[in-house]
Design a protein around this motif. Sequence first.
Motif, PDB file in Angstrom:
ATOM      1  N   VAL A 183      56.980  62.974  17.951  1.00 34.38           N
ATOM      2  CA  VAL A 183      55.816  63.526  18.651  1.00 34.38           C
ATOM      3  C   VAL A 183      56.189  63.591  20.132  1.00 34.38           C
ATOM      4  CG1 VAL A 183      53.402  63.168  19.281  1.00 34.38           C
ATOM      5  CG2 VAL A 183      54.211  62.532  16.983  1.00 34.38           C
ATOM      6  N   VAL A 184      56.134  64.795  20.703  1.00 31.71           N
ATOM      7  CA  VAL A 184      56.519  64.987  22.105  1.00 31.71           C
ATOM      8  C   VAL A 184      55.280  65.266  22.947  1.00 31.71           C
ATOM      9  CG1 VAL A 184      57.955  66.288  23.717  1.00 31.71           C
ATOM     10  CG2 VAL A 184      58.737  65.947  21.370  1.00 31.71           C
ATOM     11  N   VAL A 185      55.047  64.425  23.946  1.00 29.38           N
ATOM     12  CA  VAL A 185      53.946  64.664  24.892  1.00 29.38           C
ATOM     13  C   VAL A 185      54.414  65.740  25.864  1.00 29.38           C
ATOM     14  CG1 VAL A 185      52.407  63.606  26.585  1.00 29.38           C
ATOM     15  CG2 VAL A 185      53.266  62.252  24.663  1.00 29.38           C
ATOM     16  N   GLU A 186      53.618  66.787  26.043  1.00 31.32           N
ATOM     17  CA  GLU A 186      54.086  67.946  26.811  1.00 31.32           C
ATOM     18  C   GLU A 186      54.313  67.662  28.293  1.00 31.32           C
ATOM     19  OE1 GLU A 186      51.225  71.023  26.271  1.00 31.32           O
ATOM     20  OE2 GLU A 186      49.680  70.048  27.466  1.00 31.32           O
ATOM     21  N   ALA A 187      53.722  66.592  28.819  1.00 35.79           N
ATOM     22  CA  ALA A 187      53.945  66.172  30.211  1.00 35.79           C
ATOM     23  C   ALA A 187      53.549  67.243  31.221  1.00 35.79           C
ATOM     24  CB  ALA A 187      55.397  65.749  30.405  1.00 35.79           C
ATOM     25  N   ALA A 188      52.265  67.562  31.237  1.00 37.77           N
ATOM     26  CA  ALA A 188      51.740  68.499  32.238  1.00 37.77           C
ATOM     27  C   ALA A 188      51.873  67.860  33.625  1.00 37.77           C
ATOM     28  CB  ALA A 188      50.274  68.797  31.925  1.00 37.77           C
ATOM     29  N   PRO A 189      51.987  68.640  34.716  1.00 38.15           N
ATOM     30  CA  PRO A 189      51.916  70.103  34.728  1.00 38.15           C
ATOM     31  C   PRO A 189      53.265  70.808  34.605  1.00 38.15           C
ATOM     32  CG  PRO A 189      51.852  69.271  36.964  1.00 38.15           C
ATOM     33  CD  PRO A 189      51.965  68.067  36.076  1.00 38.15           C
ATOM     34  N   ARG A 190      54.354  70.051  34.435  1.00 33.59           N
ATOM     35  CA  ARG A 190      55.659  70.717  34.333  1.00 33.59           C
ATOM     36  C   ARG A 190      55.951  71.199  32.915  1.00 33.59           C
ATOM     37  NH1 ARG A 190      59.819  66.614  36.484  1.00 33.59           N
ATOM     38  NH2 ARG A 190      61.230  68.390  36.649  1.00 33.59           N
ATOM     39  N   ALA A 240      58.943  56.063  36.663  1.00 31.12           N
ATOM     40  CA  ALA A 240      59.121  57.026  35.580  1.00 31.12           C
ATOM     41  C   ALA A 240      58.307  58.291  35.865  1.00 31.12           C
ATOM     42  CB  ALA A 240      58.684  56.415  34.255  1.00 31.12           C
ATOM     43  N   GLU A 241      58.472  59.267  34.983  1.00 30.90           N
ATOM     44  CA  GLU A 241      57.752  60.529  35.128  1.00 30.90           C
ATOM     45  C   GLU A 241      56.245  60.300  35.112  1.00 30.90           C
ATOM     46  OE1 GLU A 241      57.656  64.892  32.856  1.00 30.90           O
ATOM     47  OE2 GLU A 241      58.900  63.264  32.094  1.00 30.90           O
ATOM     48  N   SER A 242      55.545  61.061  35.910  1.00 27.00           N
ATOM     49  CA  SER A 242      54.086  60.936  35.973  1.00 27.00           C
ATOM     50  C   SER A 242      53.482  61.118  34.572  1.00 27.00           C
ATOM     51  CB  SER A 242      53.526  61.993  36.932  1.00 27.00           C
ATOM     52  OG  SER A 242      52.146  61.810  37.099  1.00 27.00           O
ATOM     53  N   GLY A 243      52.619  60.197  34.203  1.00 29.92           N
ATOM     54  CA  GLY A 243      52.010  60.245  32.870  1.00 29.92           C
ATOM     55  C   GLY A 243      52.523  59.161  31.944  1.00 29.92           C
ATOM     56  N   VAL A 244      53.685  58.578  32.275  1.00 28.23           N
ATOM     57  CA  VAL A 244      54.287  57.558  31.405  1.00 28.23           C
ATOM     58  C   VAL A 244      53.460  56.271  31.414  1.00 28.23           C
ATOM     59  CG1 VAL A 244      56.303  56.049  31.105  1.00 28.23           C
ATOM     60  CG2 VAL A 244      56.619  58.491  31.524  1.00 28.23           C
ATOM     61  N   ILE A 282      56.522  60.712  45.524  1.00 23.25           N
ATOM     62  CA  ILE A 282      56.457  61.978  46.243  1.00 23.25           C
ATOM     63  C   ILE A 282      55.450  62.862  45.520  1.00 23.25           C
ATOM     64  CG2 ILE A 282      58.739  62.035  47.307  1.00 23.25           C
ATOM     65  CD1 ILE A 282      59.791  63.542  44.940  1.00 23.25           C
ATOM     66  N   CYS A 283      54.858  63.761  46.252  1.00 15.43           N
ATOM     67  CA  CYS A 283      53.884  64.684  45.660  1.00 15.43           C
ATOM     68  C   CYS A 283      54.469  66.080  45.606  1.00 15.43           C
ATOM     69  CB  CYS A 283      52.587  64.687  46.464  1.00 15.43           C
ATOM     70  SG  CYS A 283      51.590  63.206  46.180  1.00 15.43           S
ATOM     71  N   ALA A 284      54.422  66.683  44.426  1.00 14.10           N
ATOM     72  CA  ALA A 284      54.897  68.059  44.259  1.00 14.10           C
ATOM     73  C   ALA A 284      53.784  69.031  44.653  1.00 14.10           C
ATOM     74  CB  ALA A 284      55.319  68.275  42.814  1.00 14.10           C
ATOM     75  N   SER A 285      54.110  70.307  44.631  1.00 12.42           N
ATOM     76  CA  SER A 285      53.125  71.324  44.979  1.00 12.42           C
ATOM     77  C   SER A 285      51.926  71.257  44.030  1.00 12.42           C
ATOM     78  CB  SER A 285      53.750  72.713  44.893  1.00 12.42           C
ATOM     79  OG  SER A 285      52.745  73.708  44.938  1.00 12.42           O
ATOM     80  N   PRO A 286      50.712  71.298  44.577  1.00  7.89           N
ATOM     81  CA  PRO A 286      49.524  71.263  43.707  1.00  7.89           C
ATOM     82  C   PRO A 286      49.275  72.578  42.977  1.00  7.89           C
ATOM     83  CG  PRO A 286      48.872  71.470  46.006  1.00  7.89           C
ATOM     84  CD  PRO A 286      50.365  71.277  46.008  1.00  7.89           C
ATOM     85  N   VAL A 307      54.773  62.877  41.458  1.00 10.50           N
ATOM     86  CA  VAL A 307      55.903  63.100  40.555  1.00 10.50           C
ATOM     87  C   VAL A 307      56.176  61.876  39.682  1.00 10.50           C
ATOM     88  CG1 VAL A 307      58.396  63.568  40.481  1.00 10.50           C
ATOM     89  CG2 VAL A 307      56.944  64.785  42.115  1.00 10.50           C
ATOM     90  N   PHE A 308      55.938  60.672  40.234  1.00 15.52           N
ATOM     91  CA  PHE A 308      56.299  59.441  39.519  1.00 15.52           C
ATOM     92  C   PHE A 308      55.092  58.573  39.188  1.00 15.52           C
ATOM     93  CE2 PHE A 308      60.085  60.170  42.346  1.00 15.52           C
ATOM     94  CZ  PHE A 308      60.920  60.617  41.342  1.00 15.52           C
ATOM     95  N   ASP A 309      55.287  57.725  38.192  1.00 13.30           N
ATOM     96  CA  ASP A 309      54.363  56.644  37.845  1.00 13.30           C
ATOM     97  C   ASP A 309      55.104  55.329  37.975  1.00 13.30           C
ATOM     98  OD1 ASP A 309      51.929  57.739  37.294  1.00 13.30           O
ATOM     99  OD2 ASP A 309      52.122  57.702  35.113  1.00 13.30           O
TER     100      ASP A 309
END
Length: 346
Positions: A183-190, A240-244, A282-286, A307-309
């Motif tokens: 099961v892969v979480v799509e990891a929005a917004p990327r 880690a990636e945002s959402g983790v 860091i914050c990516a483009s909204p 970007v990170f959690d």
Amino acid sequence: MLEMELYSDVIKLISDIRHSKLHNSYDIAIHTEKLIEKLISEGKWNSAEDLMTLIKLRITRFANALPQEATSVNIMRHILKIIRDEYDSGFKNKGEGQQSAHHLGSTTMDDCEDYSKVLPSLKSSLLDNLAEYKVELESSADNIAAQALEHIHANEIILTVGKSSTVEKFLKYAAKSRKFQVVVVEAAPRFLGHLMASNLAKNNIETTVIPDSAVFAMMSRVNKVIIGTHTVLANGGLRAESGVHMVALAAKHYSIPIMVLAHMYKLSPMHLCSSEQDAFNICASPADVLPYSSGPLLDKVHVYNPVFDYVPPELVTLFISHQGGNAPSYVYRLLSELYHPDDQEL
């Protein structure tokens, strides 16, 4: 002129990372190793102290330019430890047979503190050592993947987040002899989870993509969570990636084990005092979250796209590196093997 050319390599590496020309931490690690190898073979230095000073200047330059990118700094820190070890062993071998055991012990201790003495064999031994280290970097992902069958069993349901090349290789290796679902979480917004799912499906792995909002509902059916990470911090926590973090909390609620695949160069001696500190995130483009538009209401909206959690160590079950599996509480021991205490704070 040569020194300026060598120093420009650091600036180019920083630029390549900033402009996403190097797509993952492995590419960054290999380029950093090549950069220091070139410095050792062609740079102007006479003693281990001179060489370590040159590397520390590059670490400072890199850390100031990209405080969130730990891989390059970790590689350079590890090479500093290699230099210290080679220097100490070089003088120890040189002194053997010429002094009494007691006198040799005291002299070696002095040599360990003083790196300004010239050791003719240092350059060649360092280049040999770096050649071995490069092979270790290149084979790291394969060695991690080779452990897949110890952790993935038949008919299990594995959950992962976004895209990680190390996790992808790990799952593909297990799929050679085991049937399981992912099961892969799509990891929005990327939405990199879509690419991950596509790559796994091409390898005949039964794959399902879910939105981030469905993680908690799906978690009760999952056997284990396997993820990659950007950095492993000194306390065993993750950048880690945002959402983790949300995924880790859901897994903790259902007592689902979380396995983190991490190359050794991702282990950082950095401590996190607060997840709010500027150096951590860091914050990516909204624009990915909310497309640009203007209006009475939208003009007052502030959108943050981190970007990170930060994932605390108590939410992690196991770290898997090319050396095997370790608990988060063992990270301090791995750090002592990777980096010299004097190089942890530069």
